[in-house]
Each structure stands twice: as structure tokens, then as C-alpha cells.
Design a protein around this motif. Structure first.
Motif, PDB file in Angstrom:
ATOM      1  N   LEU A 205       0.810  -1.215   0.000  1.00 11.76           N
ATOM      2  CA  LEU A 205       0.000   0.000   0.000  1.00 11.76           C
ATOM      3  C   LEU A 205       0.851   1.277   0.000  1.00 11.76           C
ATOM      4  O   LEU A 205       0.655   2.142  -0.870  1.00 11.76           O
ATOM      5  N   PRO A 206       1.798   1.454   0.931  1.00 11.17           N
ATOM      6  CA  PRO A 206       2.566   2.710   0.918  1.00 11.17           C
ATOM      7  C   PRO A 206       3.433   2.871  -0.321  1.00 11.17           C
ATOM      8  O   PRO A 206       3.575   3.985  -0.832  1.00 11.17           O
ATOM      9  N   PHE A 207       4.020   1.782  -0.828  1.00 14.75           N
ATOM     10  CA  PHE A 207       4.818   1.893  -2.046  1.00 14.75           C
ATOM     11  C   PHE A 207       3.962   2.420  -3.201  1.00 14.75           C
ATOM     12  O   PHE A 207       4.388   3.289  -3.968  1.00 14.75           O
ATOM     13  N   ALA A 208       2.749   1.891  -3.314  1.00 15.06           N
ATOM     14  CA  ALA A 208       1.851   2.335  -4.383  1.00 15.06           C
ATOM     15  C   ALA A 208       1.431   3.790  -4.169  1.00 15.06           C
ATOM     16  O   ALA A 208       1.386   4.583  -5.123  1.00 15.06           O
TER      17      ALA A 208
ATOM     18  N   ASN B   7       6.830  12.106   4.250  1.00 17.13           N
ATOM     19  CA  ASN B   7       7.056  10.770   4.793  1.00 17.13           C
ATOM     20  C   ASN B   7       7.502  10.833   6.255  1.00 17.13           C
ATOM     21  O   ASN B   7       7.254   9.911   7.034  1.00 17.13           O
ATOM     22  N   ALA B   8       8.147  11.949   6.622  1.00 13.00           N
ATOM     23  CA  ALA B   8       8.641  12.110   7.992  1.00 13.00           C
ATOM     24  C   ALA B   8       7.522  12.322   9.000  1.00 13.00           C
ATOM     25  O   ALA B   8       7.786  12.399  10.199  1.00 13.00           O
ATOM     26  N   THR B   9       6.269  12.409   8.534  1.00 13.96           N
ATOM     27  CA  THR B   9       5.147  12.549   9.476  1.00 13.96           C
ATOM     28  C   THR B   9       4.751  11.212  10.096  1.00 13.96           C
ATOM     29  O   THR B   9       3.853  11.186  10.947  1.00 13.96           O
ATOM     30  N   THR B  10       5.386  10.137   9.717  1.00 14.11           N
ATOM     31  CA  THR B  10       5.039   8.824  10.269  1.00 14.11           C
ATOM     32  C   THR B  10       5.021   8.800  11.799  1.00 14.11           C
ATOM     33  O   THR B  10       4.095   8.241  12.395  1.00 14.11           O
TER      34      THR B  10
ATOM     35  N   ALA C  80      -0.198  14.887  -2.386  1.00 16.29           N
ATOM     36  CA  ALA C  80       0.293  14.993  -1.017  1.00 16.29           C
ATOM     37  C   ALA C  80      -0.571  14.168  -0.074  1.00 16.29           C
ATOM     38  O   ALA C  80      -0.063  13.572   0.879  1.00 16.29           O
ATOM     39  N   LEU C  81      -1.872  14.127  -0.346  1.00 14.56           N
ATOM     40  CA  LEU C  81      -2.760  13.293   0.470  1.00 14.56           C
ATOM     41  C   LEU C  81      -2.361  11.821   0.365  1.00 14.56           C
ATOM     42  O   LEU C  81      -2.374  11.091   1.362  1.00 14.56           O
ATOM     43  N   ALA C  82      -2.006  11.376  -0.847  1.00  7.31           N
ATOM     44  CA  ALA C  82      -1.586   9.988  -1.041  1.00  7.31           C
ATOM     45  C   ALA C  82      -0.324   9.691  -0.244  1.00  7.31           C
ATOM     46  O   ALA C  82      -0.199   8.630   0.385  1.00  7.31           O
ATOM     47  N   ILE C  83       0.625  10.629  -0.233  1.00  4.00           N
ATOM     48  CA  ILE C  83       1.878  10.412   0.490  1.00  4.00           C
ATOM     49  C   ILE C  83       1.646  10.433   1.992  1.00  4.00           C
ATOM     50  O   ILE C  83       2.235   9.634   2.744  1.00  4.00           O
ATOM     51  N   LEU C  84       0.772  11.309   2.459  1.00  4.48           N
ATOM     52  CA  LEU C  84       0.410  11.292   3.876  1.00  4.48           C
ATOM     53  C   LEU C  84      -0.265   9.974   4.242  1.00  4.48           C
ATOM     54  O   LEU C  84      -0.053   9.431   5.327  1.00  4.48           O
ATOM     55  N   GLY C  85      -1.068   9.452   3.311  1.00  2.00           N
ATOM     56  CA  GLY C  85      -1.682   8.148   3.532  1.00  2.00           C
ATOM     57  C   GLY C  85      -0.646   7.046   3.652  1.00  2.00           C
ATOM     58  O   GLY C  85      -0.788   6.118   4.463  1.00  2.00           O
TER      59      GLY C  85
ATOM     60  N   ALA D 213       2.451   7.475   4.762  1.00  2.00           N
ATOM     61  CA  ALA D 213       3.088   7.649   6.067  1.00  2.00           C
ATOM     62  C   ALA D 213       2.213   7.079   7.181  1.00  2.00           C
ATOM     63  O   ALA D 213       2.712   6.431   8.110  1.00  2.00           O
ATOM     64  N   ALA D 214       0.905   7.296   7.087  1.00  2.00           N
ATOM     65  CA  ALA D 214      -0.017   6.745   8.080  1.00  2.00           C
ATOM     66  C   ALA D 214      -0.054   5.222   8.004  1.00  2.00           C
ATOM     67  O   ALA D 214      -0.151   4.534   9.024  1.00  2.00           O
ATOM     68  N   SER D 215       0.048   4.685   6.788  1.00  2.00           N
ATOM     69  CA  SER D 215       0.064   3.239   6.608  1.00  2.00           C
ATOM     70  C   SER D 215       1.294   2.628   7.277  1.00  2.00           C
ATOM     71  O   SER D 215       1.220   1.556   7.892  1.00  2.00           O
ATOM     72  N   TYR D 216       2.438   3.310   7.161  1.00  2.00           N
ATOM     73  CA  TYR D 216       3.645   2.847   7.848  1.00  2.00           C
ATOM     74  C   TYR D 216       3.409   2.786   9.359  1.00  2.00           C
ATOM     75  O   TYR D 216       3.833   1.840  10.027  1.00  2.00           O
TER      76      TYR D 216
END
Length: 335
Positions: free
Chosen positions: A79-82, A100-103, A152-157, A159-162
Motif C-alpha cells: 500500500l505505501p509503495f503504491a 514521509n517524515a510525518t510517520t 500529497a494526500l496519497a503520500i500522507l496516507g 506515512a499513516a500506513s507505515y
């Protein structure tokens, strides 16, 4: 950091992981987001499978373990890679590294929801608010135009997935008697299978496999997935989870510098300020957590590279496993 070798490992890991977003940007020039994800997973799985074979490790066994691995593979890899690949269609690589640093921020929210975060100190709570204020500054919702939006929403998603993945892995996989190299290999094999199932929905497009695209895809799979995925565990084992978390602060710096120098990315003052606020917030959430004690390296397991050699695996180690005692913070810098 504890030792020169530990410092070198952290720097190498930061460089490799920080370059992930650059390689994704280049790979997307000839591959679809889903194709980038699949190539990344399958190459990483092959490298770690070979490493397992060479070091004498076996793949995880048991239906229960594999159920947990599949769940972890979905939230930590597939999921995060995609989502990173999808997001970087409209978001520059440097900004992707910062988002990504928001993890750790998502990890804290998850901890609060699950009740594992108790006695939250004011400085950490302030860091949480500050971190997401920085994200808001990056998004600038008061503006009617901009390229960031859904990407950006996808990338935040991602980070949340991580954050979900690290919590799940810490509770179900880490420290349960399976060697970390075996877990890493099995998880990327599972992620490859999950991504393959999704290929008919966006992964069968024509491929423009030029030299740059091929190099980027190989770098993503071998350097930024296989090696970093396992090298993180080695840092945790030898230096402790707290030292491994240092990578999370170096990674955005590397991604921004590479994006500006190699790709010529132009960042506005507002976005740069937002990045700084995000990183300051993340730093505050980590500052007063206390330092995890670094576990003593097991005798004869140091090795001369990121993977153990066959002679380092004893019968007792293979039976008991060499998994370090990692926390959800273990892979907070993963991508």
C-alpha cells in the motif's frame, strides 16, 4: 551513536532511503505507479531470498505467522509503495521525503487511540500539533491553485500506513522467534503477491524501459527496498531503536537536496517553511520519549555486511531466531 560502524550504517541508510523518492521520480518516467511498486517489491524479495539462502536462514513457517506477514506486507510495503508512486505524479521528490517524515506523528495518534500512549507530556503534544500545522502550511488549503493536492494526500496516507504497519509488526511479528532476515524476505514476497493481484487494474500499461528507468527501478528494488529493509533491523539490533530513529531526521534532508541538485526541483518559501515546521514537530514528539537501551550484539553475529554469513548462524540461533527487540519506532524512517 555508539560506534563508528553504527554511524556509518545510519549515514548509509539515510542516503539510501533519502534517495528513494528520487528513484521513484525517475522510474515514473517509463512505468506506471503500480508497475514501479511491483518491480520494487519483486526485486527486493529476490535479493532477500538469495540472502536467506546464502546465510542459511529459512523462510517463516506456520499459517499464523504468514497471516501476520501478509497483513504487514500490505500496510508496510504494497500500500505505501503504491501511494508514494501515485503521489509523486504531482508531488516533487523532496516534498515527498518530508511528508514521509510525518510517520511518527501518525504513530503517536495511533498510540493514543489504542491506549499505549499514556501520560503524554505537553512538549510532545505541542510537537504533534506543530507537525500537522506544518503539513497544513504545505497544503495551503486557502489557495485555489497548486500541484500538491491529492498527491500529497496519497503520500500522507503512505506515512499513516507505515505507522499502522509498525505498530502491527511490533505486536505480532517482532521478537516472536523468527529471524529478521526471514521476516523481511517473507514480507516482500507477500507484498509482491499482493501487488501482482492488483496489476490488472493499472499495471498492464505499455512500458518505456529506457536506461534511466531501468537503473531507477533496480536501485529502488535492490538498494532502497531490500538492503534498507534489512539494514534497519541490523542497526536496531546493534545500536538500539532510538539510534535507528535518527535516520528519520536525515532522510528528508537527503530527499530535498537530491531533488534540488539532480532534478532541479524548485521549492517555494512557504513549502520550505512548512517542511521545517513538520520536522520541528516530529523532533518535539521524539525528544522526551527517553532513550531505548541498545541491546548487546549477540556473539559472532556482527558480520561484515548487511547480511549475516553462513558461519554466523548456529543451531541455537536458528531455533531461537535473531529478531531484535524492536518497537513501532523501529522503522519510522521506512519507505
Amino acid at each position: 551513536m555508539g560506534s563508528l560502524k553504527g554511524v556509518v550504517r545510519v549515514v548509509v541508510l539515510a542516503l539510501l532511503w533519502g534517495s528513494t523518492f528520487l528513484w521513484i521520480e525517475l522510474a515514473l518516467r517509463g512505468l506506471s505507479p503500480l508497475q514501479v511498486t511491483f518491480v520494487r517489491c519483486i526485486l527486493g524479495a529476490l535479493v532477500l531470498a538469495v540472502a536467506c539462502r546464502v546465510s542459511g536462514r529459512r523462510f517463516p513457517r506456520g499459517a499464523s505467522v504468514w497471516r501476520h506477514i501478509i497483513v504487514a506486507a500490505f500496510f508496510c510495503n504494497a500500500l505505501p509503495f503504491a501511494l508514494f508512486s501515485l503521489g509523486q505524479q504531482t508531488v516533487d521528490s523532496g516534498l515527498a521525503g518530508v511528508l514521509n517524515a510525518t510517520t511518527p506523528l501518525w504513530s503517536m495518534i495511533l498510540g493514543l487511540a489504542l491506549g499505549s500512549e499514556r501520560g503524554l507530556r505537553p512538549v510532545r503534544l505541542t510537537g504533534l500539533v506543530l507537525g500537522f500545522a506544518g503539513v497544513l502550511l504545505v497544503f495551503a488549503p486557502w489557495q485555489t491553485t497548486g500541484r500538491i493536492g491529492w498527491g500529497a494526500l496519497a503520500i500522507l496516507g503512505a506515512a499513516a500506513s507505515y505507522a499502522v504497519a509498525f505498530t502491527y509488526m511490533g505486536r505480532t511479528l517482532v521478537g516472536k522467534g523468527t529471524p529478521t532476515l526471514s521476516l523481511s524476505a517473507g514480507q516482500l514476497v507477500a507484498a509482491s503477491g499482493l501487488t501482482a493481484l492488483a496489476m490488472p487494474f493499472g499495471g498492464l500499461e505499455p512500458v518505456d524501459a529506457g536506461p534511466v528507468v531501468v537503473i531507477a527501478a533496480v536501485a529502488l528494488g535492490v538498494l532502497c527496498t531490500a538492503i534498507t529493509f534489512h539494514l534497519t533491523y541490523r542497526i536496531i539490533n546493534d545500536e538500539g531503536a532510538t539510534n535507528a530513529a535518527v535516520v528519520g531526521y536525515l532522510l528528508p534532508v537527503v530527499s530535498v537536496l537530491l531533488g534540488a541538485i539532480v532534478l532541479g526541483e524548485d521549492l517555494s518559501v512557504r513549502v520550505v517553511l512548512g517542511m521545517a515546521v513538520v520536522l520541528a514537530g516530529v523532533g518535539m514528539t521524539r525528544a522526551t520519549q527517553g532513550k531505548a537501551a541498545a541491546p548487546a550484539p549477540a556473539s559472532g553475529k556482527e558480520g561484515k555486511g548487511p547480511f549475516a554469513t553462513p558461519g554466523e548462524v548456529t543451531a541455537a540461533e536458528d531455533a531461537a531466531g535473531d529478531t531484535p527487540s524492536a518497537r513501532p519506532v523501529a522503522a519510522e524512517s521506512a519507505r
